[in-house]
Design a protein around this motif. Structure first.
Motif, PDB file in Angstrom:
ATOM      1  N   CYS A  99       0.487 -19.225  16.553  1.00 25.48           N
ATOM      2  CA  CYS A  99       1.265 -18.001  16.369  1.00 25.48           C
ATOM      3  C   CYS A  99       1.280 -17.500  14.928  1.00 25.48           C
ATOM      4  O   CYS A  99       1.227 -16.293  14.696  1.00 25.48           O
ATOM      5  CB  CYS A  99       2.696 -18.237  16.811  1.00 25.48           C
ATOM      6  N   TYR A 100       1.373 -18.417  13.974  1.00 22.26           N
ATOM      7  CA  TYR A 100       1.585 -18.049  12.579  1.00 22.26           C
ATOM      8  C   TYR A 100       0.509 -18.634  11.673  1.00 22.26           C
ATOM      9  O   TYR A 100      -0.066 -19.669  11.969  1.00 22.26           O
ATOM     10  CB  TYR A 100       2.949 -18.569  12.090  1.00 22.26           C
ATOM     11  N   ASP A 101       0.286 -17.949  10.554  1.00 26.42           N
ATOM     12  CA  ASP A 101      -0.618 -18.509   9.549  1.00 26.42           C
ATOM     13  C   ASP A 101       0.196 -19.311   8.533  1.00 26.42           C
ATOM     14  O   ASP A 101       1.416 -19.432   8.648  1.00 26.42           O
ATOM     15  CB  ASP A 101      -1.469 -17.424   8.874  1.00 26.42           C
ATOM     16  N   VAL A 102      -0.481 -19.842   7.534  1.00 26.39           N
ATOM     17  CA  VAL A 102       0.174 -20.708   6.551  1.00 26.39           C
ATOM     18  C   VAL A 102       1.226 -19.958   5.723  1.00 26.39           C
ATOM     19  O   VAL A 102       2.130 -20.565   5.166  1.00 26.39           O
ATOM     20  CB  VAL A 102      -0.877 -21.390   5.643  1.00 26.39           C
ATOM     21  N   PHE A 103       1.150 -18.635   5.689  1.00 21.97           N
ATOM     22  CA  PHE A 103       2.111 -17.840   4.927  1.00 21.97           C
ATOM     23  C   PHE A 103       3.312 -17.417   5.777  1.00 21.97           C
ATOM     24  O   PHE A 103       4.186 -16.709   5.306  1.00 21.97           O
ATOM     25  CB  PHE A 103       1.427 -16.611   4.334  1.00 21.97           C
ATOM     26  N   GLY A 104       3.333 -17.824   7.056  1.00 22.08           N
ATOM     27  CA  GLY A 104       4.438 -17.477   7.937  1.00 22.08           C
ATOM     28  C   GLY A 104       4.296 -16.113   8.567  1.00 22.08           C
ATOM     29  O   GLY A 104       5.244 -15.597   9.156  1.00 22.08           O
ATOM     30  N   THR A 105       3.113 -15.520   8.479  1.00 20.01           N
ATOM     31  CA  THR A 105       2.864 -14.207   9.069  1.00 20.01           C
ATOM     32  C   THR A 105       2.494 -14.379  10.537  1.00 20.01           C
ATOM     33  O   THR A 105       1.589 -15.149  10.870  1.00 20.01           O
ATOM     34  CB  THR A 105       1.709 -13.495   8.333  1.00 20.01           C
ATOM     35  N   LEU A 106       3.189 -13.652  11.405  1.00 19.70           N
ATOM     36  CA  LEU A 106       2.896 -13.708  12.825  1.00 19.70           C
ATOM     37  C   LEU A 106       1.511 -13.138  13.082  1.00 19.70           C
ATOM     38  O   LEU A 106       1.216 -12.005  12.719  1.00 19.70           O
ATOM     39  CB  LEU A 106       3.943 -12.923  13.616  1.00 19.70           C
ATOM     40  N   ARG A 107       0.637 -13.910  13.672  1.00 21.10           N
ATOM     41  CA  ARG A 107      -0.741 -13.488  13.927  1.00 21.10           C
ATOM     42  C   ARG A 107      -1.045 -13.317  15.407  1.00 21.10           C
ATOM     43  O   ARG A 107      -2.050 -12.721  15.757  1.00 21.10           O
ATOM     44  CB  ARG A 107      -1.726 -14.516  13.342  1.00 21.10           C
ATOM     45  N   ASN A 108      -0.189 -13.843  16.272  1.00 24.54           N
ATOM     46  CA  ASN A 108      -0.469 -13.809  17.700  1.00 24.54           C
ATOM     47  C   ASN A 108       0.821 -13.537  18.478  1.00 24.54           C
ATOM     48  O   ASN A 108       1.338 -14.405  19.168  1.00 24.54           O
ATOM     49  CB  ASN A 108      -1.099 -15.142  18.120  1.00 24.54           C
ATOM     50  N   LYS A 168       1.373 -25.389  -8.351  1.00 26.46           N
ATOM     51  CA  LYS A 168       2.786 -25.373  -7.962  1.00 26.46           C
ATOM     52  C   LYS A 168       3.048 -24.304  -6.895  1.00 26.46           C
ATOM     53  O   LYS A 168       3.817 -24.529  -5.953  1.00 26.46           O
ATOM     54  CB  LYS A 168       3.686 -25.148  -9.175  1.00 26.46           C
ATOM     55  N   GLU A 169       2.428 -23.137  -7.033  1.00 26.75           N
ATOM     56  CA  GLU A 169       2.574 -22.084  -6.026  1.00 26.75           C
ATOM     57  C   GLU A 169       2.032 -22.555  -4.682  1.00 26.75           C
ATOM     58  O   GLU A 169       2.648 -22.325  -3.633  1.00 26.75           O
ATOM     59  CB  GLU A 169       1.856 -20.814  -6.473  1.00 26.75           C
ATOM     60  N   LYS A 170       0.880 -23.191  -4.713  1.00 25.79           N
ATOM     61  CA  LYS A 170       0.270 -23.715  -3.487  1.00 25.79           C
ATOM     62  C   LYS A 170       1.186 -24.749  -2.846  1.00 25.79           C
ATOM     63  O   LYS A 170       1.393 -24.733  -1.628  1.00 25.79           O
ATOM     64  CB  LYS A 170      -1.088 -24.344  -3.808  1.00 25.79           C
ATOM     65  N   GLU A 171       1.751 -25.648  -3.637  1.00 27.45           N
ATOM     66  CA  GLU A 171       2.661 -26.660  -3.108  1.00 27.45           C
ATOM     67  C   GLU A 171       3.880 -26.004  -2.456  1.00 27.45           C
ATOM     68  O   GLU A 171       4.341 -26.455  -1.403  1.00 27.45           O
ATOM     69  CB  GLU A 171       3.094 -27.615  -4.213  1.00 27.45           C
ATOM     70  N   ALA A 172       4.409 -24.946  -3.069  1.00 29.09           N
ATOM     71  CA  ALA A 172       5.571 -24.257  -2.511  1.00 29.09           C
ATOM     72  C   ALA A 172       5.227 -23.584  -1.181  1.00 29.09           C
ATOM     73  O   ALA A 172       6.012 -23.638  -0.226  1.00 29.09           O
ATOM     74  CB  ALA A 172       6.100 -23.227  -3.512  1.00 29.09           C
ATOM     75  N   ILE A 173       4.059 -22.960  -1.111  1.00 29.06           N
ATOM     76  CA  ILE A 173       3.612 -22.319   0.131  1.00 29.06           C
ATOM     77  C   ILE A 173       3.471 -23.362   1.234  1.00 29.06           C
ATOM     78  O   ILE A 173       3.935 -23.162   2.363  1.00 29.06           O
ATOM     79  CB  ILE A 173       2.280 -21.564  -0.085  1.00 29.06           C
ATOM     80  N   LEU A 174       2.838 -24.477   0.909  1.00 28.23           N
ATOM     81  CA  LEU A 174       2.640 -25.521   1.914  1.00 28.23           C
ATOM     82  C   LEU A 174       3.956 -26.147   2.358  1.00 28.23           C
ATOM     83  O   LEU A 174       4.135 -26.463   3.545  1.00 28.23           O
ATOM     84  CB  LEU A 174       1.682 -26.590   1.395  1.00 28.23           C
ATOM     85  N   MET A 175       4.891 -26.321   1.440  1.00 26.84           N
ATOM     86  CA  MET A 175       6.194 -26.875   1.794  1.00 26.84           C
ATOM     87  C   MET A 175       6.936 -25.928   2.744  1.00 26.84           C
ATOM     88  O   MET A 175       7.486 -26.362   3.768  1.00 26.84           O
ATOM     89  CB  MET A 175       7.042 -27.125   0.542  1.00 26.84           C
ATOM     90  N   ALA A 176       6.942 -24.641   2.427  1.00 20.06           N
ATOM     91  CA  ALA A 176       7.598 -23.659   3.295  1.00 20.06           C
ATOM     92  C   ALA A 176       6.916 -23.624   4.667  1.00 20.06           C
ATOM     93  O   ALA A 176       7.591 -23.535   5.703  1.00 20.06           O
ATOM     94  CB  ALA A 176       7.555 -22.277   2.644  1.00 20.06           C
TER      95      ALA A 176
END
Length: 111
Positions: free
Chosen positions: A91-100, A63-71
């Motif tokens: 620009c961003y990773d799957v968690f929404g963290t700016l990487r570039n 469920k946590e994984k599904e929520a992360i992927l949905m966001a």
């Protein structure tokens, strides 16, 4: 069918359509009758397995994984409406963290 087949798939994924049609002809039943018979047998078992699965740590992680992927998907769609298709992943990773932050499309945002 195995335990996870009840969680992640449909029983129909486990047979070949041509083989099913041959067996239905042998049994003199139509496909709708077949599915009704199978569902009558599998539904109580599937409900029990699903209920047990929902009590596990694995279910919580799923469920946590599904929520992360949905966001992630929602953020990706919103970003790509503004900056173009396929740009979010640069620009961003799957968690929404700016990487570039130096990516050309982001310069007006971060200056």
């Amino acid at each position: 069918m195995g335990y996870y087949d009840f969680i992640d798939s449909w029983y129909g994924d486990n047979y070949i359509d041509r083989t099913l049609k041959e067996k239905l002809n042998e049994m003199s039943i139509d496909e709708d009758t077949f599915h009704e018979m199978i569902n009558a047998k599998l539904e109580p078992l599937a409900k029990q397995i699903e209920s047990e699965f929902q009590q596990t740590e694995e279910y919580k992680v799923k469920k946590e994984k599904e929520a992360i992927l949905m966001a992630h998907r929602e953020a990706e769609v919103a970003f790509e409406k503004e900056y173009g298709e396929g740009e979010y992943k640069y620009c961003y990773d799957v968690f929404g963290t700016l990487r570039n932050p130096d990516y050309p499309y982001l310069q007006p945002i971060f200056k």
